[in-house]
Design a protein around this motif. Sequence first.
Motif, PDB file in Angstrom:
ATOM      1  N   ALA A 101      30.434  15.750 -13.922  1.00 28.33           N
ATOM      2  CA  ALA A 101      29.341  15.743 -12.950  1.00 28.33           C
ATOM      3  C   ALA A 101      28.101  15.060 -13.515  1.00 28.33           C
ATOM      4  O   ALA A 101      27.473  14.227 -12.846  1.00 28.33           O
ATOM      5  CB  ALA A 101      29.011  17.186 -12.547  1.00 28.33           C
ATOM      6  N   ARG A 158      25.513  21.122 -15.955  1.00 26.76           N
ATOM      7  CA  ARG A 158      25.380  21.363 -14.521  1.00 26.76           C
ATOM      8  C   ARG A 158      23.905  21.409 -14.118  1.00 26.76           C
ATOM      9  O   ARG A 158      23.497  20.852 -13.091  1.00 26.76           O
ATOM     10  CB  ARG A 158      26.048  22.678 -14.145  1.00 26.76           C
ATOM     11  CG  ARG A 158      27.554  22.637 -14.077  1.00 26.76           C
ATOM     12  CD  ARG A 158      28.045  21.851 -12.895  1.00 26.76           C
ATOM     13  NE  ARG A 158      29.519  21.821 -12.858  1.00 26.76           N
ATOM     14  CZ  ARG A 158      30.216  21.028 -12.078  1.00 26.76           C
ATOM     15  NH1 ARG A 158      29.610  20.193 -11.264  1.00 26.76           N
ATOM     16  NH2 ARG A 158      31.535  21.045 -12.107  1.00 26.76           N
ATOM     17  N   ASN A 265      26.097  16.371  -8.061  1.00 29.37           N
ATOM     18  CA  ASN A 265      26.008  17.382  -9.122  1.00 29.37           C
ATOM     19  C   ASN A 265      27.121  18.410  -9.025  1.00 29.37           C
ATOM     20  O   ASN A 265      27.382  19.155  -9.975  1.00 29.37           O
ATOM     21  CB  ASN A 265      24.645  18.083  -9.073  1.00 29.37           C
ATOM     22  CG  ASN A 265      24.462  18.910  -7.809  1.00 29.37           C
ATOM     23  OD1 ASN A 265      24.229  18.347  -6.733  1.00 29.37           O
ATOM     24  ND2 ASN A 265      24.556  20.223  -7.929  1.00 29.37           N
ATOM     25  N   THR A 266      27.825  18.446  -7.893  1.00 27.73           N
ATOM     26  CA  THR A 266      28.948  19.373  -7.722  1.00 27.73           C
ATOM     27  C   THR A 266      30.284  18.732  -8.086  1.00 27.73           C
ATOM     28  O   THR A 266      31.336  19.374  -7.956  1.00 27.73           O
ATOM     29  CB  THR A 266      29.014  19.870  -6.268  1.00 27.73           C
ATOM     30  OG1 THR A 266      29.116  18.740  -5.387  1.00 27.73           O
ATOM     31  CG2 THR A 266      27.775  20.681  -5.910  1.00 27.73           C
ATOM     32  N   ALA A 267      30.254  17.484  -8.521  1.00 25.95           N
ATOM     33  CA  ALA A 267      31.500  16.795  -8.868  1.00 25.95           C
ATOM     34  C   ALA A 267      32.183  17.489 -10.039  1.00 25.95           C
ATOM     35  O   ALA A 267      31.535  18.101 -10.888  1.00 25.95           O
ATOM     36  CB  ALA A 267      31.211  15.342  -9.224  1.00 25.95           C
ATOM     37  N   ASN A 269      34.035  20.098 -10.021  1.00 30.43           N
ATOM     38  CA  ASN A 269      34.032  21.564  -9.951  1.00 30.43           C
ATOM     39  C   ASN A 269      35.417  22.123 -10.280  1.00 30.43           C
ATOM     40  O   ASN A 269      36.425  21.703  -9.701  1.00 30.43           O
ATOM     41  CB  ASN A 269      33.609  22.005  -8.546  1.00 30.43           C
ATOM     42  CG  ASN A 269      33.420  23.510  -8.448  1.00 30.43           C
ATOM     43  OD1 ASN A 269      32.968  24.143  -9.396  1.00 30.43           O
ATOM     44  ND2 ASN A 269      33.753  24.072  -7.303  1.00 30.43           N
TER      45      ASN A 269
END
Length: 343
Positions: A101, A158, A265-267, A269
């Motif tokens: 991310a 994160r 930013n959620t990549a 997960n």
Amino acid sequence: MTHPVPTAQSGPDQGPAPVVLKKTGPRRAPGPRMDLHTLTLLGILAVLVAVGGITEPDAFLDSGNLQLVLTQASVIGVVTVGVTLVITSGGIDLSVGAMVALASVWASTLATQEYGFAGILFTAVLVGLVAGLVNGVLIAYGRVVPFIATLAMLASARGLALMITDGRTQIVTVTSVLDLGLPDSYVLGIPPLVLIFAAVTAAGWLLLNRTTFGRRTVAIGGNAEAARLAGIDVRRQRLYLYLLSGLCCGIAAFMLIILSGSGQNTAGNLYELDAIAAAIIGGTLLSGGRGTITGSVLGVLIFTTITNIFALNNLQSDVQQIAKGAIIVAAVLVQSRTSRTET
């Protein structure tokens, strides 16, 4: 026919008795068992393909869907190669998803996109390497437990990714990058991401199975103290392994940018859980000392195929997670049984 075992005696004028190592018998070579495990994984994958072909023959066996399965497996597959190397050495990396991310959002900022294709690729790889370097230094030289060090990196990466994006999706506008995700860029019907995955897999296999680096990695995972006494620089080797894990995350971040056309930013997960699970069911020992890149790749393909079959049949995601959990537990139980048999 038996032979007497020589015994060492010590006296007042003698030094300590030398240590005599006795063989208890020939150990079973791991080759056939590993081949059987690989064949078992291939059998499971074949069964899944048959299930997909029976339940949704038109959709599942369509060339476009098969290309999609391979493409989706490619990103997490590259991450899994790095994770497999780390686990083989007796370590763990819980930060791979967060590093993907962070690398993806840093490589997709407007400032980075001004440098075009090369700028995005270079930034993604560099961020992954730096994050891996931090992990490696903390673990190898700071003597921080890998679980704690990589957990801290997970939270930090994160948080930094969220800070960079401010919670927004960053759209990539560099045409040369986006074109790699289009059918026109396929080579003989194979998506470029799959070719990248194949190249990383081949490099990882050669590194682990055909180089001194790979033998050192296995030795450290089997017994780090014995490896140190044998002259292996354990700390430097661990540093290199976490660097490789970070490099794989940087490459995966670039692939994800191609696939999604954006940085988020959620990549990545839960990539850490998927990668570790794929490595475990592939035959890599969670305690270290044995690893298989081929098995890890098959593990990735199995999980990706399961996800695709569930999606095509409109089955709930919670059932899918339960199925994955059951597979992981079964793989760990088989590993435990195998370890007890070998000892």
